[in-house]
Design an enzyme around this catalytic site. Structure first.
Site, PDB file in Angstrom:
ATOM      1  N   HIS A   1      37.466 -10.320  72.097  1.00  0.00           N
ATOM      2  CA  HIS A   1      38.661 -11.015  72.565  1.00  0.00           C
ATOM      3  C   HIS A   1      39.781 -10.805  71.560  1.00  0.00           C
ATOM      4  CE1 HIS A   1      36.498 -13.304  75.668  1.00  0.00           C
ATOM      5  NE2 HIS A   1      35.499 -13.307  74.799  1.00  0.00           N
TER       6      HIS A   1
ATOM      7  N   ASN B   1      13.269  -2.466  67.927  1.00  0.00           N
ATOM      8  CA  ASN B   1      12.335  -3.557  67.652  1.00  0.00           C
ATOM      9  C   ASN B   1      12.749  -4.829  68.402  1.00  0.00           C
ATOM     10  OD1 ASN B   1      10.202  -4.999  66.391  1.00  0.00           O
ATOM     11  ND2 ASN B   1      10.443  -3.752  64.552  1.00  0.00           N
TER      12      ASN B   1
END
Length: 192
Positions: free
Chosen positions: A123, A93
């Site tokens: 990270h 969607n």
């Protein structure tokens, strides 16, 4: 063009074992992100009923022919595209984001609600390392899974067949087949 080392680091199985993306590998990844960002910008500006133009751009983004019955409603965002493996009858969607560098697989008949996000890279938590490299792991979603609006699927998660991810859920752990998961819970894990 990517180096051989990039291809090794780029392998989702290596990333799942904690390999790091840095240096020349990061540069090649960054170049692909820029290229795909331009393609998705074009895709997201195509008139909704121009199926041929949307399909052509999606083929460029994914780097392969589209599977039968694939439906993607723009706006659609991805940072790499080449590592987004979509099976037949997948429905995505509006407003979904797929950060697929480490690999995302959506099985046959998967339905993804609006604004769902799939993230395969991150990270390190350590502030000294945070800007030096990236880590990641692939996401695998089995057949016939329903992912609700605004759900967030994090690196390394596998979701079993027929599972349902409730709207707004943050999925950080594997989800067993034929189960429903919901909610998000931010808690302090450690301090420095």
């Amino acid at each position: 063009m990517a180096s051989d080392n990039f291809m090794q680091i780029h392998d989702p199985e290596l990333l799942a074992r904690g390999e790091r993306v840095l240096g020349a590998e990061f540069k090649a990844m960054h170049e692909r992100v820029l290229q795909v960002s331009a393609l998705t910008s074009r895709l997201n500006a195509v008139p909704f009923d121009d199926e041929a133009a949307k399909a052509s751009l999606l083929v460029e983004i994914l780097g392969r022919p589209l599977p039968a019955g694939l439906t993607i409603y723009p706006p659609f965002y991805t940072d790499h595209g080449l590592n987004l493996d979509l099976a037949e009858r997948v429905f995505i969607n509006q407003g979904c984001t797929f950060l697929d560098y480490a690999g995302i697989r959506l099985g046959r008949g998967v339905m993804v609600g609006p604004k769902a996000t799939f993230i395969t890279m991150g990270h390190p938590v350590d502030p000294e390392e945070r800007r030096r490299f990236l880590t990641g792991a692939p996401i695998d979603v089995a057949d016939n899974v329903w992912i609700g609006a605004g759900a967030m699927i994090l690196p390394g998660v596998s979701i079993g067949r027929d599972a349902v991810i409730a709207a707004g859920a943050v999925v950080a752990d594997d989800v067993p087949a034929s189960s429903l998961v919901s909610g998000s819970k931010a808690t302090v894990r450690r301090s420095w």
